[in-house]
Motif scaffolding. Structure first.
Motif, PDB file in Angstrom:
ATOM      1  N   PHE A 195      16.381  10.468 -18.554  1.00  0.00           N
ATOM      2  CA  PHE A 195      16.078  10.707 -17.057  1.00  0.00           C
ATOM      3  C   PHE A 195      17.747  10.823 -17.268  1.00  0.00           C
ATOM      4  O   PHE A 195      18.223   9.725 -17.475  1.00  0.00           O
ATOM      5  CB  PHE A 195      16.102   8.614 -16.721  1.00  0.00           C
ATOM      6  CG  PHE A 195      14.993   8.513 -16.988  1.00  0.00           C
ATOM      7  CD1 PHE A 195      13.455   8.556 -15.396  1.00  0.00           C
ATOM      8  CD2 PHE A 195      13.150   8.689 -17.677  1.00  0.00           C
ATOM      9  CE1 PHE A 195      11.580   7.861 -15.877  1.00  0.00           C
ATOM     10  CE2 PHE A 195      12.224   8.223 -17.881  1.00  0.00           C
ATOM     11  CZ  PHE A 195      11.683   7.890 -17.128  1.00  0.00           C
ATOM     12  N   THR A 243      11.975  15.676 -19.352  1.00  0.00           N
ATOM     13  CA  THR A 243      13.066  15.675 -18.192  1.00  0.00           C
ATOM     14  C   THR A 243      13.114  15.086 -16.862  1.00  0.00           C
ATOM     15  O   THR A 243      12.415  15.831 -15.883  1.00  0.00           O
ATOM     16  CB  THR A 243      14.178  16.296 -18.524  1.00  0.00           C
ATOM     17  OG1 THR A 243      14.483  17.276 -20.154  1.00  0.00           O
ATOM     18  CG2 THR A 243      15.295  16.343 -18.098  1.00  0.00           C
ATOM     19  N   LEU A 244      13.717  14.247 -16.363  1.00  0.00           N
ATOM     20  CA  LEU A 244      13.577  14.044 -14.859  1.00  0.00           C
ATOM     21  C   LEU A 244      15.042  14.137 -14.504  1.00  0.00           C
ATOM     22  O   LEU A 244      15.263  13.185 -15.005  1.00  0.00           O
ATOM     23  CB  LEU A 244      12.722  12.511 -14.440  1.00  0.00           C
ATOM     24  CG  LEU A 244      10.981  12.654 -15.206  1.00  0.00           C
ATOM     25  CD1 LEU A 244      11.085  11.916 -16.742  1.00  0.00           C
ATOM     26  CD2 LEU A 244      10.704  12.235 -13.862  1.00  0.00           C
ATOM     27  N   LYS A 252      11.622   9.540  -4.764  1.00  0.00           N
ATOM     28  CA  LYS A 252      11.046  11.111  -5.829  1.00  0.00           C
ATOM     29  C   LYS A 252      10.048  10.098  -6.651  1.00  0.00           C
ATOM     30  O   LYS A 252      10.131  11.116  -7.490  1.00  0.00           O
ATOM     31  CB  LYS A 252      12.020  11.813  -6.497  1.00  0.00           C
ATOM     32  CG  LYS A 252      13.340  12.148  -5.968  1.00  0.00           C
ATOM     33  CD  LYS A 252      14.400  12.733  -6.875  1.00  0.00           C
ATOM     34  CE  LYS A 252      14.736  14.622  -6.251  1.00  0.00           C
ATOM     35  NZ  LYS A 252      15.263  14.283  -7.181  1.00  0.00           N
ATOM     36  N   GLY A 253       9.687   8.879  -6.863  1.00  0.00           N
ATOM     37  CA  GLY A 253       8.384   8.582  -7.790  1.00  0.00           C
ATOM     38  C   GLY A 253       9.526   8.094  -8.620  1.00  0.00           C
ATOM     39  O   GLY A 253       8.483   8.086 -10.214  1.00  0.00           O
ATOM     40  N   LEU A 254      10.328   6.852  -8.909  1.00  0.00           N
ATOM     41  CA  LEU A 254      11.091   6.736 -10.142  1.00  0.00           C
ATOM     42  C   LEU A 254      10.032   6.184 -10.906  1.00  0.00           C
ATOM     43  O   LEU A 254       9.642   5.984 -11.667  1.00  0.00           O
ATOM     44  CB  LEU A 254      12.168   6.362  -9.297  1.00  0.00           C
ATOM     45  CG  LEU A 254      13.126   6.137 -11.009  1.00  0.00           C
ATOM     46  CD1 LEU A 254      13.187   5.826 -11.874  1.00  0.00           C
ATOM     47  CD2 LEU A 254      14.327   4.904 -10.486  1.00  0.00           C
ATOM     48  N   LYS A 255       9.030   4.972  -9.824  1.00  0.00           N
ATOM     49  CA  LYS A 255       8.731   3.712 -10.525  1.00  0.00           C
ATOM     50  C   LYS A 255       7.259   4.547 -11.177  1.00  0.00           C
ATOM     51  O   LYS A 255       6.821   3.746 -11.924  1.00  0.00           O
ATOM     52  CB  LYS A 255       8.136   2.841  -9.083  1.00  0.00           C
ATOM     53  CG  LYS A 255       9.127   2.320  -8.690  1.00  0.00           C
ATOM     54  CD  LYS A 255       8.222   1.306  -7.981  1.00  0.00           C
ATOM     55  CE  LYS A 255       9.842  -0.132  -7.042  1.00  0.00           C
ATOM     56  NZ  LYS A 255       9.466  -0.584  -5.975  1.00  0.00           N
ATOM     57  N   ASN A 284      18.052  13.164 -11.096  1.00  0.00           N
ATOM     58  CA  ASN A 284      18.481  12.890 -10.337  1.00  0.00           C
ATOM     59  C   ASN A 284      17.207  11.430  -9.701  1.00  0.00           C
ATOM     60  O   ASN A 284      17.086  11.681  -8.761  1.00  0.00           O
ATOM     61  CB  ASN A 284      18.776  13.471  -9.231  1.00  0.00           C
ATOM     62  CG  ASN A 284      19.656  12.677  -8.045  1.00  0.00           C
ATOM     63  OD1 ASN A 284      19.782  11.629  -8.477  1.00  0.00           O
ATOM     64  ND2 ASN A 284      19.372  13.075  -7.349  1.00  0.00           N
ATOM     65  N   PRO A 285      16.384  11.085 -10.439  1.00  0.00           N
ATOM     66  CA  PRO A 285      15.629  10.489 -10.231  1.00  0.00           C
ATOM     67  C   PRO A 285      15.645   9.080  -9.190  1.00  0.00           C
ATOM     68  O   PRO A 285      16.331   8.597  -9.437  1.00  0.00           O
ATOM     69  CB  PRO A 285      14.528   9.473 -12.245  1.00  0.00           C
ATOM     70  CG  PRO A 285      15.952   9.485 -12.544  1.00  0.00           C
ATOM     71  CD  PRO A 285      16.604  10.808 -12.165  1.00  0.00           C
ATOM     72  N   SER A 286      14.801   9.326  -8.718  1.00  0.00           N
ATOM     73  CA  SER A 286      15.027   7.502  -7.221  1.00  0.00           C
ATOM     74  C   SER A 286      13.454   7.481  -6.441  1.00  0.00           C
ATOM     75  O   SER A 286      12.917   8.166  -6.861  1.00  0.00           O
ATOM     76  CB  SER A 286      15.819   8.410  -6.127  1.00  0.00           C
ATOM     77  OG  SER A 286      14.623   9.747  -5.107  1.00  0.00           O
ATOM     78  N   ALA A 343       7.495   7.091 -12.589  1.00  0.00           N
ATOM     79  CA  ALA A 343       7.976   8.285 -13.474  1.00  0.00           C
ATOM     80  C   ALA A 343       7.989   7.281 -14.805  1.00  0.00           C
ATOM     81  O   ALA A 343       7.655   7.790 -15.635  1.00  0.00           O
ATOM     82  CB  ALA A 343       8.683   8.923 -13.421  1.00  0.00           C
TER      83      ALA A 343
END
Length: 81
Positions: free
Chosen positions: A80, A49-50, A57-60, A52-54, A62
């Motif tokens: 997500f 679980t991730l 915060k390393g969304l790409k 509030n990915p942005s 993930a």
């Protein structure tokens, strides 16, 4: 000007970290949350679980890891939120 004579920490571990970079007195308090109230009695993980990915915060990264796991037929499920 702000005058501080003591730092209050919400755990002994945090108090120890604060002491490593300041000479101010640190008062660690007991945990505000009881572990029994927040830890599940059973553990059956289903997702990675991730929350509030942005991009900051390393969304790409993930998304790339999730895509690579799918490409390699790994049984991991990503959630997500």
């Amino acid at each position: 000007m702000l005058h501080v004579n003591k730092i209050i920490a919400n755990s002994q571990a945090l108090g120890d970290q604060i002491k490593s970079f300041t000479s101010m007195p640190v008062l660690p308090l007991a945990p505000f949350v009881r572990k029994a109230d927040v830890v599940s009695e059973t553990h059956a993980p289903q997702y990675i679980t991730l929350i509030n990915p942005s991009p900051e915060k390393g969304l790409k990264i993930a998304v790339a890891i999730a895509a690579e796991c799918e490409w390699q037929n790994k049984p991991y499920k990503f959630l997500f939120l």
